[in-house]
Motif scaffolding. Structure first.
Motif, PDB file in Angstrom:
ATOM      1  N   HIS A  13       1.046  -0.751  -0.002  1.00 46.86           N
ATOM      2  CA  HIS A  13       0.033  -0.154  -0.066  1.00 46.86           C
ATOM      3  C   HIS A  13       0.982   1.217  -0.272  1.00 46.86           C
ATOM      4  CE1 HIS A  13      -3.229  -2.394   2.236  1.00 46.86           C
ATOM      5  NE2 HIS A  13      -3.683  -2.340   1.184  1.00 46.86           N
ATOM      6  N   TYR A  14       0.190   1.974  -0.592  1.00 45.08           N
ATOM      7  CA  TYR A  14       1.229   3.658  -0.434  1.00 45.08           C
ATOM      8  C   TYR A  14       1.012   3.874   0.909  1.00 45.08           C
ATOM      9  CZ  TYR A  14       1.921   3.615  -5.814  1.00 45.08           C
ATOM     10  OH  TYR A  14       2.136   2.535  -7.227  1.00 45.08           O
ATOM     11  N   THR A  15       2.259   5.354   0.727  1.00 40.97           N
ATOM     12  CA  THR A  15       2.562   5.676   1.999  1.00 40.97           C
ATOM     13  C   THR A  15       2.536   6.972   1.782  1.00 40.97           C
ATOM     14  OG1 THR A  15       4.311   5.508   3.370  1.00 40.97           O
ATOM     15  CG2 THR A  15       2.943   3.730   4.223  1.00 40.97           C
ATOM     16  N   GLY A  16       2.491   7.910   0.832  1.00 41.69           N
ATOM     17  CA  GLY A  16       3.478   8.910   0.417  1.00 41.69           C
ATOM     18  C   GLY A  16       3.994   8.380  -0.577  1.00 41.69           C
ATOM     19  N   PHE A  17       5.319   9.638  -0.711  1.00 39.86           N
ATOM     20  CA  PHE A  17       6.339  10.435  -1.852  1.00 39.86           C
ATOM     21  C   PHE A  17       6.884  11.910  -0.880  1.00 39.86           C
ATOM     22  CE2 PHE A  17       2.644  12.372  -3.911  1.00 39.86           C
ATOM     23  CZ  PHE A  17       2.812  13.619  -4.236  1.00 39.86           C
ATOM     24  N   ARG A  18       8.162  11.208  -1.839  1.00 46.37           N
ATOM     25  CA  ARG A  18       8.868  12.708  -1.122  1.00 46.37           C
ATOM     26  C   ARG A  18      10.016  13.482  -2.181  1.00 46.37           C
ATOM     27  NH1 ARG A  18      11.324  15.697   3.303  1.00 46.37           N
ATOM     28  NH2 ARG A  18      13.212  16.566   2.838  1.00 46.37           N
ATOM     29  N   CYS A  19       9.805  14.276  -2.358  1.00 45.26           N
ATOM     30  CA  CYS A  19      10.175  14.655  -3.304  1.00 45.26           C
ATOM     31  C   CYS A  19      11.397  16.060  -3.469  1.00 45.26           C
ATOM     32  CB  CYS A  19       9.074  15.662  -5.117  1.00 45.26           C
ATOM     33  SG  CYS A  19       9.965  16.351  -6.016  1.00 45.26           S
ATOM     34  N   PHE A  69       4.778  14.315   0.723  1.00 45.76           N
ATOM     35  CA  PHE A  69       3.128  13.648   0.989  1.00 45.76           C
ATOM     36  C   PHE A  69       3.000  12.518   1.770  1.00 45.76           C
ATOM     37  CE2 PHE A  69      -0.049  11.642  -0.190  1.00 45.76           C
ATOM     38  CZ  PHE A  69      -1.250  12.748  -0.625  1.00 45.76           C
ATOM     39  N   ASP A  70       2.517  12.376   2.484  1.00 45.95           N
ATOM     40  CA  ASP A  70       2.071  11.674   3.557  1.00 45.95           C
ATOM     41  C   ASP A  70       0.355  11.337   4.061  1.00 45.95           C
ATOM     42  OD1 ASP A  70       4.992  10.526   4.282  1.00 45.95           O
ATOM     43  OD2 ASP A  70       5.034  12.096   5.652  1.00 45.95           O
ATOM     44  N   PHE A  71       0.136   9.795   3.239  1.00 44.69           N
ATOM     45  CA  PHE A  71      -0.957  10.006   3.552  1.00 44.69           C
ATOM     46  C   PHE A  71      -1.031   9.390   5.105  1.00 44.69           C
ATOM     47  CE2 PHE A  71      -1.029   7.886  -1.203  1.00 44.69           C
ATOM     48  CZ  PHE A  71      -2.139   8.462  -0.942  1.00 44.69           C
ATOM     49  N   ASP A  72      -2.477   9.480   6.026  1.00 44.09           N
ATOM     50  CA  ASP A  72      -2.749   9.630   7.683  1.00 44.09           C
ATOM     51  C   ASP A  72      -3.771   7.725   7.319  1.00 44.09           C
ATOM     52  OD1 ASP A  72      -2.604  12.293   7.516  1.00 44.09           O
ATOM     53  OD2 ASP A  72      -4.639  12.778   7.841  1.00 44.09           O
ATOM     54  N   ASP A  73      -3.217   7.104   6.020  1.00 47.72           N
ATOM     55  CA  ASP A  73      -4.273   6.030   7.085  1.00 47.72           C
ATOM     56  C   ASP A  73      -3.675   5.919   5.166  1.00 47.72           C
ATOM     57  OD1 ASP A  73      -5.032   3.782   7.140  1.00 47.72           O
ATOM     58  OD2 ASP A  73      -6.940   4.823   8.454  1.00 47.72           O
ATOM     59  N   VAL A  74      -4.153   4.082   4.968  1.00 47.49           N
ATOM     60  CA  VAL A  74      -4.200   3.036   4.013  1.00 47.49           C
ATOM     61  C   VAL A  74      -4.987   4.322   2.649  1.00 47.49           C
ATOM     62  CG1 VAL A  74      -4.316   1.098   2.179  1.00 47.49           C
ATOM     63  CG2 VAL A  74      -3.554   0.709   5.298  1.00 47.49           C
ATOM     64  N   PRO A  75      -4.423   4.817   1.597  1.00 50.63           N
ATOM     65  CA  PRO A  75      -5.273   5.068   0.653  1.00 50.63           C
ATOM     66  C   PRO A  75      -6.091   3.810  -0.073  1.00 50.63           C
ATOM     67  CG  PRO A  75      -3.117   4.730  -0.292  1.00 50.63           C
ATOM     68  CD  PRO A  75      -3.005   4.050   1.572  1.00 50.63           C
ATOM     69  N   GLY A  76      -7.072   4.615  -0.542  1.00 53.52           N
ATOM     70  CA  GLY A  76      -8.072   4.356  -1.748  1.00 53.52           C
ATOM     71  C   GLY A  76      -8.248   3.644  -2.198  1.00 53.52           C
ATOM     72  N   HIS A  77      -8.365   3.007  -3.677  1.00 57.71           N
ATOM     73  CA  HIS A  77      -8.365   2.805  -4.734  1.00 57.71           C
ATOM     74  C   HIS A  77      -8.203   3.974  -5.577  1.00 57.71           C
ATOM     75  CE1 HIS A  77      -9.897   2.256  -8.648  1.00 57.71           C
ATOM     76  NE2 HIS A  77      -9.075   0.859  -8.568  1.00 57.71           N
ATOM     77  N   ASP A  78      -9.000   5.451  -5.541  1.00 54.42           N
ATOM     78  CA  ASP A  78      -9.016   6.165  -6.348  1.00 54.42           C
ATOM     79  C   ASP A  78      -7.639   7.041  -6.232  1.00 54.42           C
ATOM     80  OD1 ASP A  78     -11.096   5.515  -7.791  1.00 54.42           O
ATOM     81  OD2 ASP A  78     -12.283   7.348  -6.082  1.00 54.42           O
ATOM     82  N   ALA A  79      -7.228   7.394  -4.776  1.00 56.51           N
ATOM     83  CA  ALA A  79      -5.647   7.773  -4.374  1.00 56.51           C
ATOM     84  C   ALA A  79      -4.249   7.331  -4.820  1.00 56.51           C
ATOM     85  CB  ALA A  79      -5.979   8.199  -2.465  1.00 56.51           C
ATOM     86  N   LEU A  82      -4.397   7.475  -8.421  1.00 56.02           N
ATOM     87  CA  LEU A  82      -3.582   8.442  -9.246  1.00 56.02           C
ATOM     88  C   LEU A  82      -1.701   8.448  -8.686  1.00 56.02           C
ATOM     89  CD1 LEU A  82      -5.884  11.299  -7.175  1.00 56.02           C
ATOM     90  CD2 LEU A  82      -5.538  11.046  -9.479  1.00 56.02           C
ATOM     91  N   ILE A  83      -2.137   7.847  -7.190  1.00 58.70           N
ATOM     92  CA  ILE A  83      -0.340   7.015  -7.133  1.00 58.70           C
ATOM     93  C   ILE A  83       0.631   6.875  -8.331  1.00 58.70           C
ATOM     94  CG2 ILE A  83       1.897   6.987  -5.383  1.00 58.70           C
ATOM     95  CD1 ILE A  83       0.176   9.248  -4.316  1.00 58.70           C
ATOM     96  N   ASP A  84      -0.161   5.426  -9.340  1.00 56.82           N
ATOM     97  CA  ASP A  84      -0.119   4.984 -10.057  1.00 56.82           C
ATOM     98  C   ASP A  84       0.519   5.803 -10.906  1.00 56.82           C
ATOM     99  OD1 ASP A  84       0.114   2.592  -8.199  1.00 56.82           O
ATOM    100  OD2 ASP A  84      -2.124   1.886  -9.419  1.00 56.82           O
ATOM    101  N   ALA A  85      -0.580   6.426 -11.359  1.00 58.75           N
ATOM    102  CA  ALA A  85       0.327   7.908 -11.832  1.00 58.75           C
ATOM    103  C   ALA A  85       1.261   8.739 -12.376  1.00 58.75           C
ATOM    104  CB  ALA A  85      -1.248   8.668 -12.935  1.00 58.75           C
ATOM    105  N   LEU A  86       1.346   8.878 -10.791  1.00 60.00           N
ATOM    106  CA  LEU A  86       1.843   9.662 -10.759  1.00 60.00           C
ATOM    107  C   LEU A  86       3.650   9.161 -10.798  1.00 60.00           C
ATOM    108  CD1 LEU A  86       4.174  12.024  -9.167  1.00 60.00           C
ATOM    109  CD2 LEU A  86       3.770  10.343  -7.137  1.00 60.00           C
ATOM    110  N   VAL A  87       3.686   7.615 -10.486  1.00 60.37           N
ATOM    111  CA  VAL A  87       4.580   6.618 -10.524  1.00 60.37           C
ATOM    112  C   VAL A  87       5.304   6.704 -12.276  1.00 60.37           C
ATOM    113  CG1 VAL A  87       5.664   3.751 -10.709  1.00 60.37           C
ATOM    114  CG2 VAL A  87       4.632   5.966  -8.599  1.00 60.37           C
TER     115      VAL A  87
END
Length: 108
Positions: A13-19, A69-79, A82-87
């Motif tokens: 599960h995604y937890t976030g990203f850093r740039c 950027f950090d999710f507060d919890d496990v992201p849902g499908h849509d979020a 969107l991270i998949d698209a970022l990747v």
């Protein structure tokens, strides 16, 4: 160089990203690599906020190029989508501009 790390937990599960950083591909205001990374990261943050109910925290510093950027919890499908698209976007940019962008997915 720009360093982009997307974080996943042991359950994939995604937890976030850093740039962080600047590409220094060209002069400020003309740097297409920095601009592309900025558009991808900021659009991802804005899209998650506008299109999902997922809670997150984000910090930014334009001077250093930081977006944290950090999710507060496990992201849902849509979020997660969107991270998949970022990747996909970051992988493509890092392949084309490998001297200026380092991209990785890290398990946390």
């Amino acid at each position: 160089m720009i360093s982009v790390t997307v974080y996943k937990d042991k359950n994939n599960h995604y937890t976030g990203f850093r740039c962080d950083g600047h590409a220094e591909y060209a002069e400020p205001g003309e740097d297409i690599v920095c601009s592309a990374v900025s558009v991808l990261t900021l659009n991802t943050c804005n899209a998650i906020e506008a299109l999902t109910e997922d809670a997150f925290s984000v910090g930014a510093d334009q001077e250093t190029g930081l977006v944290d950027f950090d999710f507060d919890d496990v992201p849902g499908h849509d979020a997660a989508l969107l991270i998949d698209a970022l990747v996909i976007g970051m992988q493509s940019l890092s392949e084309q501009y490998s001297e200026f962008i380092h991209f990785e997915i890290e398990e946390v």
